[in-house]
Design a protein around this motif. Structure first.
Motif, PDB file in Angstrom:
ATOM      1  N   THR A  99       6.415  -0.723  -9.110  1.00 43.35           N
ATOM      2  CA  THR A  99       5.574  -1.899  -9.319  1.00 43.35           C
ATOM      3  C   THR A  99       6.235  -3.126  -8.701  1.00 43.35           C
ATOM      4  N   ASP A 100       5.403  -3.978  -8.091  1.00 44.09           N
ATOM      5  CA  ASP A 100       5.898  -5.251  -7.570  1.00 44.09           C
ATOM      6  C   ASP A 100       5.228  -6.419  -8.297  1.00 44.09           C
ATOM      7  N   ARG A 101       4.761  -6.144  -9.516  1.00 43.95           N
ATOM      8  CA  ARG A 101       4.053  -7.183 -10.273  1.00 43.95           C
ATOM      9  C   ARG A 101       4.989  -8.206 -10.904  1.00 43.95           C
ATOM     10  N   HIS A 102       6.259  -7.922 -10.986  1.00 44.58           N
ATOM     11  CA  HIS A 102       7.194  -8.791 -11.706  1.00 44.58           C
ATOM     12  C   HIS A 102       8.027  -9.609 -10.715  1.00 44.58           C
ATOM     13  N   PRO A 103       7.744 -10.890 -10.551  1.00 47.43           N
ATOM     14  CA  PRO A 103       8.415 -11.679  -9.507  1.00 47.43           C
ATOM     15  C   PRO A 103       9.929 -11.742  -9.674  1.00 47.43           C
ATOM     16  N   GLU A 104      10.404 -11.715 -10.920  1.00 47.28           N
ATOM     17  CA  GLU A 104      11.846 -11.807 -11.146  1.00 47.28           C
ATOM     18  C   GLU A 104      12.583 -10.528 -10.749  1.00 47.28           C
ATOM     19  N   LEU A 105      11.827  -9.427 -10.537  1.00 47.12           N
ATOM     20  CA  LEU A 105      12.454  -8.123 -10.314  1.00 47.12           C
ATOM     21  C   LEU A 105      12.214  -7.602  -8.901  1.00 47.12           C
ATOM     22  N   THR A 106      11.738  -8.453  -8.001  1.00 48.91           N
ATOM     23  CA  THR A 106      11.588  -8.054  -6.603  1.00 48.91           C
ATOM     24  C   THR A 106      12.955  -8.049  -5.917  1.00 48.91           C
ATOM     25  N   TYR A 107      13.015  -7.420  -4.755  1.00 49.55           N
ATOM     26  CA  TYR A 107      14.270  -7.418  -4.008  1.00 49.55           C
ATOM     27  C   TYR A 107      14.678  -8.839  -3.639  1.00 49.55           C
ATOM     28  N   ASP A 116      24.329  -7.678  -2.952  1.00 51.28           N
ATOM     29  CA  ASP A 116      24.593  -6.258  -2.692  1.00 51.28           C
ATOM     30  C   ASP A 116      23.656  -5.330  -3.467  1.00 51.28           C
ATOM     31  N   VAL A 117      22.589  -5.867  -4.061  1.00 53.00           N
ATOM     32  CA  VAL A 117      21.680  -5.009  -4.821  1.00 53.00           C
ATOM     33  C   VAL A 117      20.923  -4.074  -3.877  1.00 53.00           C
ATOM     34  N   ILE A 118      20.705  -2.849  -4.351  1.00 54.31           N
ATOM     35  CA  ILE A 118      19.882  -1.867  -3.633  1.00 54.31           C
ATOM     36  C   ILE A 118      18.595  -1.706  -4.418  1.00 54.31           C
ATOM     37  N   HIS A 119      17.466  -1.877  -3.734  1.00 53.84           N
ATOM     38  CA  HIS A 119      16.178  -1.936  -4.425  1.00 53.84           C
ATOM     39  C   HIS A 119      15.185  -1.046  -3.687  1.00 53.84           C
ATOM     40  N   ALA A 120      14.586  -0.093  -4.398  1.00 56.27           N
ATOM     41  CA  ALA A 120      13.600   0.813  -3.796  1.00 56.27           C
ATOM     42  C   ALA A 120      12.263   0.634  -4.490  1.00 56.27           C
ATOM     43  N   LEU A 121      11.215   0.400  -3.696  1.00 56.70           N
ATOM     44  CA  LEU A 121       9.868   0.205  -4.219  1.00 56.70           C
ATOM     45  C   LEU A 121       8.955   1.288  -3.675  1.00 56.70           C
ATOM     46  N   LEU A 122       8.292   1.992  -4.585  1.00 56.96           N
ATOM     47  CA  LEU A 122       7.283   2.969  -4.199  1.00 56.96           C
ATOM     48  C   LEU A 122       5.911   2.318  -4.287  1.00 56.96           C
ATOM     49  N   GLU A 123       5.143   2.408  -3.185  1.00 56.30           N
ATOM     50  CA  GLU A 123       3.785   1.888  -3.144  1.00 56.30           C
ATOM     51  C   GLU A 123       2.806   3.051  -2.975  1.00 56.30           C
ATOM     52  N   GLY A 124       1.515   2.771  -3.220  1.00 59.78           N
ATOM     53  CA  GLY A 124       0.507   3.789  -2.970  1.00 59.78           C
ATOM     54  C   GLY A 124       0.240   3.947  -1.492  1.00 59.78           C
ATOM     55  N   ARG A 125      -0.139   2.832  -0.853  1.00 57.80           N
ATOM     56  CA  ARG A 125      -0.393   2.838   0.584  1.00 57.80           C
ATOM     57  C   ARG A 125       0.440   1.741   1.243  1.00 57.80           C
ATOM     58  N   ALA A 126       0.714   1.920   2.521  1.00 63.65           N
ATOM     59  CA  ALA A 126       1.543   0.952   3.230  1.00 63.65           C
ATOM     60  C   ALA A 126       0.886  -0.415   3.334  1.00 63.65           C
ATOM     61  N   ASP A 127      -0.456  -0.467   3.245  1.00 60.13           N
ATOM     62  CA  ASP A 127      -1.151  -1.753   3.313  1.00 60.13           C
ATOM     63  C   ASP A 127      -1.217  -2.443   1.959  1.00 60.13           C
ATOM     64  N   GLY A 128      -0.545  -1.876   0.964  1.00 65.71           N
ATOM     65  CA  GLY A 128      -0.529  -2.468  -0.362  1.00 65.71           C
ATOM     66  C   GLY A 128      -1.597  -1.946  -1.297  1.00 65.71           C
ATOM     67  N   GLY A 129      -2.503  -1.117  -0.795  1.00 64.62           N
ATOM     68  CA  GLY A 129      -3.555  -0.561  -1.642  1.00 64.62           C
ATOM     69  C   GLY A 129      -3.016   0.470  -2.611  1.00 64.62           C
ATOM     70  N   GLY A 130      -3.789   0.728  -3.654  1.00 63.45           N
ATOM     71  CA  GLY A 130      -3.367   1.681  -4.668  1.00 63.45           C
ATOM     72  C   GLY A 130      -3.674   3.113  -4.258  1.00 63.45           C
ATOM     73  N   ALA A 131      -2.835   4.035  -4.690  1.00 66.88           N
ATOM     74  CA  ALA A 131      -3.055   5.460  -4.430  1.00 66.88           C
ATOM     75  C   ALA A 131      -2.207   6.261  -5.392  1.00 66.88           C
ATOM     76  N   VAL A 132      -2.693   7.440  -5.730  1.00 67.73           N
ATOM     77  CA  VAL A 132      -1.917   8.420  -6.483  1.00 67.73           C
ATOM     78  C   VAL A 132      -1.988   9.732  -5.711  1.00 67.73           C
ATOM     79  N   ASP A 133      -1.251  10.708  -6.165  1.00 71.59           N
ATOM     80  CA  ASP A 133      -1.142  11.954  -5.420  1.00 71.59           C
ATOM     81  C   ASP A 133      -2.502  12.530  -5.052  1.00 71.59           C
ATOM     82  N   TYR A 134      -3.431  12.569  -6.002  1.00 77.31           N
ATOM     83  CA  TYR A 134      -4.699  13.240  -5.754  1.00 77.31           C
ATOM     84  C   TYR A 134      -5.595  12.468  -4.791  1.00 77.31           C
ATOM     85  N   THR A 135      -5.510  11.140  -4.796  1.00 79.55           N
ATOM     86  CA  THR A 135      -6.274  10.387  -3.792  1.00 79.55           C
ATOM     87  C   THR A 135      -5.624  10.507  -2.422  1.00 79.55           C
ATOM     88  N   VAL A 136      -4.294  10.614  -2.389  1.00 79.44           N
ATOM     89  CA  VAL A 136      -3.600  10.827  -1.118  1.00 79.44           C
ATOM     90  C   VAL A 136      -3.973  12.187  -0.540  1.00 79.44           C
TER      91      VAL A 136
END
Length: 377
Positions: A99-107, A116-136
């Motif tokens: 999730t990128d909904r929390h401004p204080e917790l973005t990279y 030196d923080v390492i931050h990994a964000l999983l998104e649904g689609r590269a354009d920012g749209g939502g997706a889950v496994d079955y829609t993918v």
């Protein structure tokens, strides 16, 4: 037991459902201290099926074994700041989130406080749209080539393959970033889109290139294996098995095991078919299967298994999940007995990776906010 590979690494996981929890589980099974951050009352996936008889999510406890859990009011700026402080003051830390909904917790926000923080964000689609496994799945073509050939409707796979691949991609990326941080002190921002995982896999396996550079159109083929030989059969006593033939050596051994060497030699001579070629076996799979089916139909499972195993054929019987514990499949070193609150004692998996000849035993998944005091003190 030797020291775990990731001992001393703190991972803060702000996530739910499959991919990011799997990433955290993978790191925890290698010895990382994974702290799962949830909203007050617990994450929405804590009640996801399947459930134990007591109502505990077997899905959730399976994906969150060995982690610690804190519950924080992420709807408030104060709660989010508390989690940000935990990350900033935890030493060199890794963050994984979906999730990128929390401004204080973005990279950007965290790296401004700790470069030196390492931050990994999983998104649904590269354009920012939502997706889950079955829609993918639906968007990337795979359901249209899955299932029986006579069934026109698309078939989504029951296995969330893209979630699983994404979770392991995330773990790989985070460990690569950690290696660079150890060498240079630099932090890293990682982004991964679930749909990109599926598209990249379709490209890497040649599906997309085939669609671009040939006029072939991939169609459903049931349990046949595209481009090679594999099919399921039923033995004389009703046991269903699958066999796979990848090489000329496999083919020769299968004919020896089933006593069909001379039969196929005569067919090859009369029809002008070279069955030793992989493409020919696929093209003529129905002819091959008709003869093999006769052998299986008159051969009891025990005798068929002896012949197939004795000739080192690639084969297996189909088993239900319920049959696996009874078959002894859970008795090996991959599994250990785990007493999970709300579930009870059961055989639970360790990491599939064997490190220096051993693996860490599974530990219970945490309760909601179970580690608030020790983590946030």
């Amino acid at each position: 037991m030797p020291e775990a590979l990731l001992a001393g690494l703190r991972v803060v996981e702000i996530s739910s459902y499959v991919a990011t929890p799997l990433c955290g589980l993978t790191l925890a099974q290698l010895g990382a201290d994974v702290v799962r951050v949830e909203p007050l009352g617990g994450a929405p996936d804590r009640t996801r099926w399947p459930l134990s008889d007591e109502g505990t999510s077997l899905y959730w406890t399976g994906l969150n074994k060995g982690k610690r859990a804190i519950a924080v009011d992420l709807a408030t700026a104060g709660g989010r700041e508390r989690v940000a402080d935990l990350i900033v003051h935890s030493g060199p830390c890794v963050v994984v989130t979906n999730t990128d909904r929390h401004p204080e917790l973005t990279y950007e926000a965290l790296s401004a406080r700790r470069p030196d923080v390492i931050h990994a964000l999983l998104e649904g689609r590269a354009d920012g749209g939502g997706a889950v496994d079955y829609t993918v799945q639906a968007a990337t073509g795979f359901p249209l080539i899955t299932g029986p050939a006579a069934l026109p409707a698309p078939v989504n796979h029951v296995l969330p393959a893209w979630d699983l691949a994404a979770g392991l991609y995330l773990a790989t990326g985070l460990l690569a970033a950690e290696r660079r941080r150890l060498q240079t002190g630099r932090g890293t921002s990682l982004r991964l889109a679930l749909e990109d995982v599926a598209l990249a896999t379709a490209g890497n396996l040649g599906y997309l290139a085939e669609a671009q550079v040939t006029d072939h159109e991939r169609t459903k083929s049931g349990n046949d294996i595209y481009g090679t030989y594999g099919r399921d059969f039923t033995t004389a006593d009703g046991v269903r098995v699958v066999i796979v033939v990848l090489t000329e050596r496999h083919w020769a051994k299968l004919l020896t095991a089933t006593g069909l060497t001379d039969t196929f030699a005569a067919l090859a001579a009369s029809l002008g078919i070279d069955f030793t070629g992989e493409a020919a076996r696929y093209d003529h799979r129905d002819l091959i299967s008709a003869l093999l089916a006769q052998w299986f139909e008159r051969t009891p499972f025990a005798k068929a298994a002896e012949a197939l195993e004795g000739h080192r054929i690639l084969w297996q019987r189909y088993r239900t999940f319920a049959e696996l514990p009874r078959s002894g499949a859970l008795d090996g070193e991959l599994f250990a007995t785990l007493d999970q609150p709300g579930v009870g004692p059961h055989r639970a998996p360790k990491s599939p990776l064997v490190v220096d000849g051993t693996r860490l035993d599974p530990r219970p998944a945490p309760g909601i906010g179970e580690h608030n005091a020790e983590v946030l003190a």
